[in-house]
Motif scaffolding. Sequence first.
Motif, mmCIF file in Angstrom:
data_model
loop_
_atom_site.group_PDB
_atom_site.id
_atom_site.type_symbol
_atom_site.label_atom_id
_atom_site.label_comp_id
_atom_site.label_asym_id
_atom_site.label_seq_id
_atom_site.Cartn_x
_atom_site.Cartn_y
_atom_site.Cartn_z
ATOM 1 N N PHE A 53 -0.075 -1.238 -6.086
ATOM 2 C CA PHE A 53 1.284 0.366 -6.246
ATOM 3 C C PHE A 53 1.839 1.219 -5.326
ATOM 4 O O PHE A 53 2.660 1.237 -4.613
ATOM 5 C CB PHE A 53 1.842 0.510 -7.566
ATOM 6 N N VAL A 54 0.764 1.321 -4.053
ATOM 7 C CA VAL A 54 1.361 2.707 -3.292
ATOM 8 C C VAL A 54 1.324 1.296 -2.313
ATOM 9 O O VAL A 54 0.154 0.885 -1.494
ATOM 10 C CB VAL A 54 -0.550 3.741 -3.392
ATOM 11 N N PRO A 55 2.381 2.052 -1.137
ATOM 12 C CA PRO A 55 1.613 2.281 0.351
ATOM 13 C C PRO A 55 0.871 1.959 0.831
ATOM 14 O O PRO A 55 -0.264 3.524 0.757
ATOM 15 C CB PRO A 55 2.908 2.507 1.227
ATOM 16 N N THR A 56 -0.117 1.227 1.907
ATOM 17 C CA THR A 56 -1.091 1.258 1.749
ATOM 18 C C THR A 56 -0.974 2.241 3.983
ATOM 19 O O THR A 56 -2.013 1.502 4.491
ATOM 20 C CB THR A 56 -2.547 -0.179 2.633
ATOM 21 N N ASP A 57 -0.076 2.028 3.968
ATOM 22 C CA ASP A 57 0.656 2.917 5.667
ATOM 23 C C ASP A 57 0.613 4.181 5.504
ATOM 24 O O ASP A 57 1.419 4.367 6.384
ATOM 25 C CB ASP A 57 1.374 1.706 6.045
ATOM 26 N N SER A 62 -4.782 9.041 1.117
ATOM 27 C CA SER A 62 -3.831 8.614 0.398
ATOM 28 C C SER A 62 -3.946 9.286 -0.770
ATOM 29 O O SER A 62 -4.969 9.441 -1.920
ATOM 30 C CB SER A 62 -3.528 7.091 0.125
ATOM 31 N N TRP A 63 -2.829 10.885 -1.162
ATOM 32 C CA TRP A 63 -3.693 12.039 -1.992
ATOM 33 C C TRP A 63 -3.203 10.937 -2.979
ATOM 34 O O TRP A 63 -4.123 11.286 -4.609
ATOM 35 C CB TRP A 63 -3.062 12.566 -2.119
ATOM 36 N N ILE A 64 -1.954 10.230 -3.598
ATOM 37 C CA ILE A 64 -1.561 9.623 -4.033
ATOM 38 C C ILE A 64 -2.958 8.259 -5.521
ATOM 39 O O ILE A 64 -3.406 8.757 -6.191
ATOM 40 C CB ILE A 64 -0.437 8.531 -4.332
#
Length: 95
Positions: A53-57, A62-64
């Motif tokens: 669900f979280v963009p990898t770019d 990636s704090w989320i």
Amino acid sequence: MNAATVMLCLPLGLVTATLGRLVHTGRPRISVLWTVLAAVLAALAGTALAAAFVPTDTAGVSWITLVLQAGLATGAVALAEVIKPGRSQTAHQQK
């Protein structure tokens, strides 16, 4: 999920498990091994969930993903505390 991601989950699970043990009031009902195992497995689940669900770019950390991992690990330790039966008071008092 690559090897570097899995290796990141191990220290995150250890830190989360340690913090959970420090914050917990009273005597823990589960062992340290169960605490760490629950936290590491939940951190791995958080990684898989974030990958979906979280963009990898993202540039940098990636704090989320980290917040999701830590939240799931904390919840898993609390759930393991409730589900796993601990020592019963009567058996402990009889010894």
